[in-house]
Scaffold this motif. Sequence first.
Motif, PDB file in Angstrom:
ATOM      1  N   GLU A 117      39.760  52.139  41.037  1.00 18.32           N
ATOM      2  CA  GLU A 117      40.678  53.130  40.473  1.00 18.32           C
ATOM      3  C   GLU A 117      40.528  53.285  38.956  1.00 18.32           C
ATOM      4  N   THR A 118      39.448  52.711  38.410  1.00 14.92           N
ATOM      5  CA  THR A 118      39.311  52.710  36.949  1.00 14.92           C
ATOM      6  C   THR A 118      39.386  54.117  36.352  1.00 14.92           C
ATOM      7  N   LEU A 119      38.707  55.072  36.972  1.00 16.23           N
ATOM      8  CA  LEU A 119      38.665  56.430  36.416  1.00 16.23           C
ATOM      9  C   LEU A 119      40.075  57.035  36.350  1.00 16.23           C
ATOM     10  N   VAL A 120      40.807  56.912  37.464  1.00 18.60           N
ATOM     11  CA  VAL A 120      42.176  57.471  37.525  1.00 18.60           C
ATOM     12  C   VAL A 120      43.077  56.760  36.514  1.00 18.60           C
ATOM     13  N   MET A 121      42.943  55.442  36.446  1.00 15.68           N
ATOM     14  CA  MET A 121      43.789  54.677  35.519  1.00 15.68           C
ATOM     15  C   MET A 121      43.479  55.075  34.072  1.00 15.68           C
ATOM     16  N   ASP A 122      42.195  55.190  33.750  1.00 16.06           N
ATOM     17  CA  ASP A 122      41.807  55.511  32.368  1.00 16.06           C
ATOM     18  C   ASP A 122      42.289  56.906  31.976  1.00 16.06           C
ATOM     19  N   ARG A 123      42.076  57.874  32.866  1.00 17.74           N
ATOM     20  CA  ARG A 123      42.429  59.268  32.542  1.00 17.74           C
ATOM     21  C   ARG A 123      43.936  59.469  32.421  1.00 17.74           C
ATOM     22  N   SER A 124      44.720  58.659  33.171  1.00 19.40           N
ATOM     23  CA  SER A 124      46.176  58.883  33.208  1.00 19.40           C
ATOM     24  C   SER A 124      46.933  57.876  32.349  1.00 19.40           C
ATOM     25  N   GLU A 125      46.187  57.005  31.669  1.00 21.09           N
ATOM     26  CA  GLU A 125      46.814  55.885  30.937  1.00 21.09           C
ATOM     27  C   GLU A 125      47.703  55.066  31.877  1.00 21.09           C
ATOM     28  N   GLY A 126      47.179  54.861  33.070  1.00 21.39           N
ATOM     29  CA  GLY A 126      47.876  54.055  34.073  1.00 21.39           C
ATOM     30  C   GLY A 126      47.379  52.630  34.062  1.00 21.39           C
ATOM     31  N   GLY A 127      47.366  52.019  35.242  1.00 20.05           N
ATOM     32  CA  GLY A 127      46.944  50.625  35.320  1.00 20.05           C
ATOM     33  C   GLY A 127      47.256  50.043  36.677  1.00 20.05           C
ATOM     34  N   VAL A 128      47.484  48.740  36.685  1.00 17.55           N
ATOM     35  CA  VAL A 128      47.798  48.045  37.933  1.00 17.55           C
ATOM     36  C   VAL A 128      49.218  47.495  37.843  1.00 17.55           C
ATOM     37  N   THR A 129      49.925  47.567  38.974  1.00 19.14           N
ATOM     38  CA  THR A 129      51.271  46.986  39.056  1.00 19.14           C
ATOM     39  C   THR A 129      51.283  45.939  40.160  1.00 19.14           C
ATOM     40  N   PHE A 130      51.819  44.777  39.808  1.00 15.59           N
ATOM     41  CA  PHE A 130      51.963  43.697  40.781  1.00 15.59           C
ATOM     42  C   PHE A 130      53.413  43.706  41.238  1.00 15.59           C
ATOM     43  N   SER A 131      53.600  43.971  42.536  1.00 12.76           N
ATOM     44  CA  SER A 131      54.949  44.142  43.073  1.00 12.76           C
ATOM     45  C   SER A 131      55.087  43.305  44.337  1.00 12.76           C
ATOM     46  N   GLY A 132      56.126  43.571  45.118  1.00 15.73           N
ATOM     47  CA  GLY A 132      56.273  42.775  46.339  1.00 15.73           C
ATOM     48  C   GLY A 132      57.402  43.297  47.202  1.00 15.73           C
ATOM     49  N   GLY A 133      58.078  42.347  47.895  1.00 15.08           N
ATOM     50  CA  GLY A 133      58.111  40.929  47.680  1.00 15.08           C
ATOM     51  C   GLY A 133      58.297  40.577  46.192  1.00 15.08           C
ATOM     52  N   GLU A 134      57.918  39.384  45.883  1.00  9.77           N
ATOM     53  CA  GLU A 134      58.008  38.905  44.505  1.00  9.77           C
ATOM     54  C   GLU A 134      56.646  38.333  44.110  1.00  9.77           C
ATOM     55  N   PRO A 135      55.946  39.009  43.192  1.00 10.36           N
ATOM     56  CA  PRO A 135      54.594  38.538  42.853  1.00 10.36           C
ATOM     57  C   PRO A 135      54.566  37.110  42.324  1.00 10.36           C
ATOM     58  N   PHE A 136      55.661  36.675  41.671  1.00 13.17           N
ATOM     59  CA  PHE A 136      55.673  35.300  41.143  1.00 13.17           C
ATOM     60  C   PHE A 136      55.751  34.242  42.252  1.00 13.17           C
ATOM     61  N   MET A 137      55.947  34.658  43.499  1.00 11.08           N
ATOM     62  CA  MET A 137      55.915  33.687  44.608  1.00 11.08           C
ATOM     63  C   MET A 137      54.497  33.165  44.832  1.00 11.08           C
ATOM     64  N   GLN A 138      53.496  33.875  44.294  1.00 11.82           N
ATOM     65  CA  GLN A 138      52.103  33.414  44.406  1.00 11.82           C
ATOM     66  C   GLN A 138      51.557  33.300  42.978  1.00 11.82           C
ATOM     67  N   PRO A 139      52.068  32.333  42.208  1.00 10.34           N
ATOM     68  CA  PRO A 139      51.838  32.346  40.766  1.00 10.34           C
ATOM     69  C   PRO A 139      50.372  32.173  40.352  1.00 10.34           C
ATOM     70  N   LYS A 140      49.636  31.323  41.073  1.00 10.74           N
ATOM     71  CA  LYS A 140      48.245  31.107  40.649  1.00 10.74           C
ATOM     72  C   LYS A 140      47.433  32.386  40.791  1.00 10.74           C
ATOM     73  N   ALA A 141      47.597  33.035  41.941  1.00 13.73           N
ATOM     74  CA  ALA A 141      46.850  34.275  42.177  1.00 13.73           C
ATOM     75  C   ALA A 141      47.273  35.349  41.174  1.00 13.73           C
TER      76      ALA A 141
END
Length: 303
Positions: A117-141
Amino acid sequence: MTATIFDIKRYAINDGPGIRITLFFKGCPLSCLWCHNPEGISPRKEKLYTRKKCLGCQLCVEKCPENALTFTSEGILTDPAKCTVCGICADHCPSLAMQLSGEEYTIDRLMQEIEKETLVMDRSEGGVTFSGGEPFMQPKALLELLRRCGKRGIHRTIDTTLFVKPDILQEAIPETDLFLVDLKQMDSSKHQYFCGTSNERILQNIRLLASSKAKYIIRIPLIEGVNADKENIEETAAFLATLNRKPQYVDLLPYHDIGRSKHDKRGSTYNPTNINMQAPSEEKLARCRELFEKHGIAVHIGG
Ligand code: SF4
Ligand code: SF4
């Protein structure tokens, strides 16, 4: 290292700035009555069944190695004592009526998904979101993904309950560009009743975030019967006003019951204690906005 993910949403526009890819981590320490993603609560894989999509072909019944499925006039019934959640039934279902929720991904594989998704993220000033559930439940990953995305210059948002050990949060802060923090109820015993945990750790972690350089937004699902009363909103606004740094804004999210159909798929019950939960009126939303603004806190009203 692996992470158990129950959904990957591309082209997400409500999970942070720009257009994003959102990874939904399985497992949550809370169990809010109105949860939109109840399939994210258990850290384990689970099987979902959508009766409306079922063709009645019985392929799943035939293929199940444990004889856990029965075809009835009510659709397919699962014997939970026999089902090992192997996913064979879902693999053979032609209509996605039977699905498995929760898949283990290596971090390399998740990075490949993100980088598509790099192209879409770069063009839209977007990125990645870590959601859930609760992402901190898998802290190492989570921490590994944050670091690797950081090295690639990808904007990183964590959508979180902040029910996490403070030392783990401290580690994540320098690796995170934006926190979206849920705040549901200021009274701890009510929080326990509606969400399954007390709120002290959450409030402590909000203070910690506000004492750091982290950017954060507070998200409040606004629900009559749970937290939309004047007392709770005043207490929330007063709490946020006393923080070292206020949130960028408060996002008020009027209640809706989209979690209901997901409970049907899991065979679980939405709002089992039958609390009368309602969306707030326009007047109530306006009064809540005023209360926050009186404390110098900007407000967005979400959908
Ligand atoms: S997940 Fe496996 S054990 Fe469970 S019903 Fe499906 S095929 Fe049978
Ligand atoms: S395989 Fe899928 S469509 Fe066929 S009976 Fe089973 S759940 Fe229904």
